[in-house]
Design an enzyme around this catalytic site. Structure first.
Site, PDB file in Angstrom:
ATOM      1  N   HIS A   6      -4.525   1.411   7.399  1.00  0.00           N
ATOM      2  CA  HIS A   6      -3.153   1.923   7.508  1.00  0.00           C
ATOM      3  C   HIS A   6      -2.950   3.105   6.559  1.00  0.00           C
ATOM      4  O   HIS A   6      -2.410   4.146   6.932  1.00  0.00           O
ATOM      5  CB  HIS A   6      -2.177   0.782   7.185  1.00  0.00           C
ATOM      6  CG  HIS A   6      -0.739   1.164   7.213  1.00  0.00           C
ATOM      7  ND1 HIS A   6       0.169   0.647   8.109  1.00  0.00           N
ATOM      8  CD2 HIS A   6      -0.025   1.991   6.417  1.00  0.00           C
ATOM      9  CE1 HIS A   6       1.362   1.164   7.868  1.00  0.00           C
ATOM     10  NE2 HIS A   6       1.273   1.980   6.855  1.00  0.00           N
ATOM     11  N   GLU A   7      -3.438   2.965   5.320  1.00  0.00           N
ATOM     12  CA  GLU A   7      -3.243   4.042   4.331  1.00  0.00           C
ATOM     13  C   GLU A   7      -4.120   5.242   4.648  1.00  0.00           C
ATOM     14  O   GLU A   7      -3.674   6.391   4.496  1.00  0.00           O
ATOM     15  CB  GLU A   7      -3.560   3.533   2.914  1.00  0.00           C
ATOM     16  CG  GLU A   7      -2.722   2.350   2.458  1.00  0.00           C
ATOM     17  CD  GLU A   7      -1.241   2.525   2.691  1.00  0.00           C
ATOM     18  OE1 GLU A   7      -0.568   1.532   2.945  1.00  0.00           O
ATOM     19  OE2 GLU A   7      -0.747   3.676   2.659  1.00  0.00           O
TER      20      GLU A   7
ATOM     21  N   CYS B  95       5.912  -0.156   7.371  1.00  0.00           N
ATOM     22  CA  CYS B  95       5.614   1.089   6.676  1.00  0.00           C
ATOM     23  C   CYS B  95       6.842   1.532   5.891  1.00  0.00           C
ATOM     24  O   CYS B  95       7.953   1.531   6.424  1.00  0.00           O
ATOM     25  CB  CYS B  95       5.210   2.173   7.682  1.00  0.00           C
ATOM     26  SG  CYS B  95       4.656   3.682   6.860  1.00  0.00           S
TER      27      CYS B  95
ATOM     28  N   GLY C   2       0.847  -1.189   0.000  1.00  0.00           N
ATOM     29  CA  GLY C   2       0.000   0.000   0.000  1.00  0.00           C
ATOM     30  C   GLY C   2       0.879   1.233   0.000  1.00  0.00           C
ATOM     31  O   GLY C   2       2.073   1.151   0.333  1.00  0.00           O
TER      32      GLY C   2
ATOM     33  N   GLN D 214       3.133  10.125   1.445  1.00  0.00           N
ATOM     34  CA  GLN D 214       4.414   9.426   1.510  1.00  0.00           C
ATOM     35  C   GLN D 214       5.333   9.772   0.348  1.00  0.00           C
ATOM     36  O   GLN D 214       6.551   9.523   0.417  1.00  0.00           O
ATOM     37  CB  GLN D 214       4.194   7.912   1.538  1.00  0.00           C
ATOM     38  CG  GLN D 214       3.526   7.420   2.822  1.00  0.00           C
ATOM     39  CD  GLN D 214       3.408   5.926   2.825  1.00  0.00           C
ATOM     40  OE1 GLN D 214       2.483   5.373   2.253  1.00  0.00           O
ATOM     41  NE2 GLN D 214       4.366   5.263   3.456  1.00  0.00           N
TER      42      GLN D 214
ATOM     43  N   HIS E 102      -2.486   7.435   7.031  1.00  0.00           N
ATOM     44  CA  HIS E 102      -1.495   8.328   6.414  1.00  0.00           C
ATOM     45  C   HIS E 102      -2.163   9.626   5.947  1.00  0.00           C
ATOM     46  O   HIS E 102      -1.575  10.706   6.049  1.00  0.00           O
ATOM     47  CB  HIS E 102      -0.819   7.663   5.210  1.00  0.00           C
ATOM     48  CG  HIS E 102       0.331   6.775   5.556  1.00  0.00           C
ATOM     49  ND1 HIS E 102       1.482   7.236   6.158  1.00  0.00           N
ATOM     50  CD2 HIS E 102       0.518   5.449   5.380  1.00  0.00           C
ATOM     51  CE1 HIS E 102       2.320   6.222   6.337  1.00  0.00           C
ATOM     52  NE2 HIS E 102       1.760   5.129   5.878  1.00  0.00           N
TER      53      HIS E 102
HETATM   54  O1  LIG Z   1       4.798  -5.215   2.334  1.00  0.00           O
HETATM   55  C1  LIG Z   1       5.102  -4.801   3.424  1.00  0.00           C
HETATM   56  C2  LIG Z   1       5.936  -3.528   3.529  1.00  0.00           C
HETATM   57  S1  LIG Z   1       5.180  -2.194   4.430  1.00  0.00           S
HETATM   58  C3  LIG Z   1       3.804  -1.750   3.464  1.00  0.00           C
HETATM   59  O2  LIG Z   1       3.574  -2.297   2.408  1.00  0.00           O
HETATM   60  C4  LIG Z   1       2.955  -0.633   3.968  1.00  0.00           C
HETATM   61  C5  LIG Z   1       1.482  -0.993   3.983  1.00  0.00           C
HETATM   62  C6  LIG Z   1       1.079  -1.995   4.979  1.00  0.00           C
HETATM   63  C7  LIG Z   1       1.845  -3.125   5.309  1.00  0.00           C
HETATM   64  C8  LIG Z   1       1.362  -4.021   6.273  1.00  0.00           C
HETATM   65  C9  LIG Z   1       0.133  -3.801   6.887  1.00  0.00           C
HETATM   66  C10 LIG Z   1      -0.605  -2.681   6.551  1.00  0.00           C
HETATM   67  C11 LIG Z   1      -0.143  -1.801   5.604  1.00  0.00           C
HETATM   68  C12 LIG Z   1       3.162   0.457   2.941  1.00  0.00           C
HETATM   69  C13 LIG Z   1       2.956   1.855   3.455  1.00  0.00           C
HETATM   70  F1  LIG Z   1       3.917   2.161   4.317  1.00  0.00           F
HETATM   71  F2  LIG Z   1       3.064   2.674   2.417  1.00  0.00           F
HETATM   72  F3  LIG Z   1       1.801   1.988   4.054  1.00  0.00           F
HETATM   73  C14 LIG Z   1       4.640  -5.535   4.639  1.00  0.00           C
HETATM   74  C15 LIG Z   1       5.164  -5.257   5.868  1.00  0.00           C
HETATM   75  C16 LIG Z   1       4.702  -5.951   6.994  1.00  0.00           C
HETATM   76  C17 LIG Z   1       3.708  -6.886   6.876  1.00  0.00           C
HETATM   77  C18 LIG Z   1       3.176  -7.163   5.626  1.00  0.00           C
HETATM   78  C19 LIG Z   1       3.628  -6.485   4.511  1.00  0.00           C
HETATM   79 ZN   LIG Z   2       2.641   3.285   5.987  1.00  0.00          ZN
END
Ligand SMILES: O=C(CSC(=O)[C@H](Cc1ccccc1)CC(F)(F)F)c1ccccc1
Ligand SMILES: [Zn+2]
Length: 157
Positions: free
Chosen positions: A142-143, A100, A47, A52, A146
């Site tokens: 989560h988004e 994130c 996401g 960001q 942001h």
């Molecule tokens: O793909 C990621 C990298 S972090 C990520 O993709 C964020 C989104 C996200 C990851 C995990 C849970 C919720 C949201 C992106 C952000 F920072 F732009 F929001 C990930 C990290 C932890 C658990 C599962 C997946």
């Molecule tokens: Zn994030």
């Protein structure tokens, strides 16, 4: 499309409330959506939100796909949501690991509503209202955080 620089924790823009998009059909907005999607995929995220990439507008892209930590995450085409509103979220929550792109090397368990309904504009300007559950509902929360200047460490209980 360009791969954009991702704001890191501490950048003021990440703590601001982003503004609604009013000029959805402008080339600048359509190009931004393409650049956000390219940036998200290059960063191997699931996401991303416009603040960001230093643009304080209410645009998010969600792109769930199976990850080692989320083997049962659904595989979905990247979906851009413009001016998303969570119009309902379940009282029942679940806790799951989050990361994130703006808070590198941090992973923490976060409790989120397990089920929500979100209303948004597609990049073509259609108004859509859809329900999501589980990991995709988590990404959306989560988004949307942001867009309101909230980073996931502030959600860790
Ligand atoms: O793909 C990621 C990298 S972090 C990520 O993709 C964020 C989104 C996200 C990851 C995990 C849970 C919720 C949201 C992106 C952000 F920072 F732009 F929001 C990930 C990290 C932890 C658990 C599962 C997946
Ligand atoms: Zn994030």
């Amino acid at each position: 499309p360009n791969i954009l620089r991702i704001a890191q924790q501490g950048e003021p823009i990440l703590a601001q409330r982003a503004a609604n998009v009013t000029n959805l059909h402008d080339a600048t907005i359509q190009n931004l959506i393409d650049d956000m999607q390219a940036t998200l995929l290059a960063a191997n995220g699931v996401g991303i939100a416009a603040p960001q990439v230093f643009i304080s507008l209410r645009i998010i892209i969600i792109a769930s796909r199976p990850k080692p930590r989320y083997p049962d995450a659904p595989l979905m085409e990247p979906l851009a949501m413009i001016n998303p509103e969570i119009c309902w979220q379940s009282p029942d929550t679940c806790t799951g690991w989050e990361g994130c792109l703006s808070v590198p090397d941090a992973r923490a368990p976060v409790s989120r509503s397990n089920h929500l309904r979100v209303r948004y504009l597609t990049r073509k300007g259609e108004i859509i209202e859809t329900e999501y559950v589980g990991f995709v509902a988590r990404i959306i929360q989560h988004e949307c955080d942001h867009l309101d200047g909230v980073l996931f460490p502030e959600r860790v209980t």
